[in-house]
Enzyme design. Structure first.
Site, PDB file in Angstrom:
ATOM      1  N   SER A   1       6.226   4.388  10.978  1.00  0.00           N
ATOM      2  CA  SER A   1       5.360   5.367  11.629  1.00  0.00           C
ATOM      3  C   SER A   1       5.937   5.907  12.932  1.00  0.00           C
ATOM      4  CB  SER A   1       3.977   4.757  11.897  1.00  0.00           C
ATOM      5  OG  SER A   1       3.286   4.525  10.692  1.00  0.00           O
TER       6      SER A   1
ATOM      7  N   CYS B   1      -4.454   4.400   8.663  1.00  0.00           N
ATOM      8  CA  CYS B   1      -3.697   5.229   9.614  1.00  0.00           C
ATOM      9  C   CYS B   1      -3.435   6.637   9.043  1.00  0.00           C
ATOM     10  CB  CYS B   1      -2.410   4.517  10.028  1.00  0.00           C
ATOM     11  SG  CYS B   1      -1.712   5.151  11.574  1.00  0.00           S
ATOM     12  N   MET B   2      -2.212   6.942   8.608  1.00  0.00           N
ATOM     13  CA  MET B   2      -1.958   8.237   7.988  1.00  0.00           C
ATOM     14  C   MET B   2      -2.878   8.446   6.786  1.00  0.00           C
ATOM     15  SD  MET B   2      -0.313  11.149   7.582  1.00  0.00           S
ATOM     16  CE  MET B   2       1.123  11.117   8.645  1.00  0.00           C
TER      17      MET B   2
ATOM     18  N   GLU C   1      -3.532  -4.929   9.031  1.00  0.00           N
ATOM     19  CA  GLU C   1      -2.475  -5.924   8.782  1.00  0.00           C
ATOM     20  C   GLU C   1      -1.862  -6.441  10.073  1.00  0.00           C
ATOM     21  OE1 GLU C   1      -0.129  -2.416   9.743  1.00  0.00           O
ATOM     22  OE2 GLU C   1      -1.974  -2.708   8.581  1.00  0.00           O
TER      23      GLU C   1
ATOM     24  N   HIS D   1      -4.624  -0.624  12.347  1.00  0.00           N
ATOM     25  CA  HIS D   1      -3.838  -1.368  11.361  1.00  0.00           C
ATOM     26  C   HIS D   1      -4.441  -2.748  11.112  1.00  0.00           C
ATOM     27  CE1 HIS D   1      -0.230   1.150  10.698  1.00  0.00           C
ATOM     28  NE2 HIS D   1      -0.570   1.646  11.869  1.00  0.00           N
TER      29      HIS D   1
END
Length: 354
Positions: free
Chosen positions: A45, A246-247, A333, A331
């Site tokens: 990213s 995210c994206m 993760e 995120h």
């Protein structure tokens, strides 16, 4: 060797060179994480960006490639205050300087990174040149003035071919816009049977593939440049359970007819507070994004805001009122970062089970 940072507003900062000897151009951003420099550098990213770390000491626990988020560095450069050449960690394989040289990343150290961060917060993300090969300042100025960012790195950051990771659980289609390795690890930990698709995926292939759900990954760049992907995601909504990270979160908003916008300096770090509206609780999250979902644009598009940023109120999560579709800007993760929100993956498993 001398290192030079040249910003598009004319500011020049001099320090010491580190890593690859050369000159690089990109968007100057900052990250507030105290640890995780290796994961940050290898996060796809960061494509097209020069990363400034606010934490002053980088490299003190070394580098172990087992913890990388991808197989290379996508960032254009690295700016730090102090680099440790004597890492202390029994798992360390090399120093951060060795990693930067091996992966071809230009670095400048010995500068006041918090001053740089305050400047970015005031002026916004800036075009920047970073050099440690003796390139004169006037030449760097010309390079920055001529630099144009395509901002469509999500089209090339991920896999180019479909591949599978065998598991005995849910059949997941993972669309790779520049996926972090720990997203894959999080699915593997839950015994998912994963098929990874590249940017140019087809909604038809996913719908005909017998999948229980689709996960849209993180990735670099401007989500509005991913028009082809948005078109395919639109075909999937309402037909298969979906999670966006995210994206992926931003692309879902575009697919339902919403809008995204470029933030002044984005959210990057492992210490961002997020409020979960449904659970009435807060989380500390890891984030890395320079774009956000425009809340007003999704209000009449069937999406409900589920998470909100505690610093600036931006949209950090949403779900569809009718279909099993939800997404988060942060995120879950969390590499690097806290694992407060790992339950997002469990919720994805649950909606795939119906």
């Amino acid at each position: 060797m001398e290192g030079i940072i040249y910003m598009e507003d004319g500011r020049v900062i001099k320090g010491k060179g580190l890593g690859k000897i050369g000159t690089s151009l990109g968007e100057l951003v900052f990250n507030t994480s105290m640890t995780g420099y290796q994961e940050i550098l290898t996060d796809p990213s960061y494509g097209g960006q020069i990363i400034t770390m606010t934490y002053p000491l980088i490299g003190n626990y070394g580098v172990n490639m087992e913890f990388s988020e991808s197989d290379k560095v996508y960032a254009r450069g690295f700016i730090i205050k102090s680099a440790s050449n004597t890492p202390s960690n029994y798992k360390s394989q090399m120093s951060v300087d060795d990693m930067l040289k091996e992966m071809g990343v230009v670095c400048v150290c010995g500068v006041d990174t918090r001053m740089i961060t305050k400047h970015i917060r005031k002026e916004g993300a800036l075009k920047c040149a970073i050099s440690n090969d003796g390139t004169p300042v006037e030449e760097l100025k010309k390079m920055v003035e001529a630099y144009v960012s395509d901002d469509d790195w999500m089209k090339s950051a991920g896999t180019k071919e479909v591949y599978k990771i065998e598991g005995g659980g849910a059949n997941v289609a993972l669309v790779d816009f520049g996926v972090k390795a720990n997203i894959v690890r999080s699915l593997v930990k839950r015994d998912c049977n994963i098929t990874v698709f590249p940017y140019g995926f087809s909604a038809e292939d996913i719908l005909n593939g017998g999948f229980d759900g689709v996960l849209l990954s993180n990735g670099p760049g401007d989500p509005q440049k991913a028009a082809e992907a948005v078109c395919e995601i639109e075909k999937l909504i309402g037909k298969i359970p979906m999670l966006g990270i995210c994206m992926g979160h931003q692309l879902i908003s575009l697919a339902v007819g919403g809008q995204t916008y470029k933030m002044k300096y984005g959210h990057r770090g492992g210490n961002h507070g997020v409020f979960d509206i449904q659970k009435d609780r807060g989380y500390i999250t890891t984030q890395n994004h320079g774009y956000a979902v425009l809340e007003e644009s999704i209000k009449d598009k069937g999406m409900v805001v589920t998470h909100r940023n505690l610093n600036d109120g931006t949209v950090e999560g949403m779900k569809h009122e009718e279909f099993p579709v939800f997404s988060v800007q942060f995120h879950p993760e969390a590499c690097p970062g806290p694992q407060d929100s790992m339950h997002i993956f469990d919720e994805f498993i649950d909606i795939m089970k119906g």
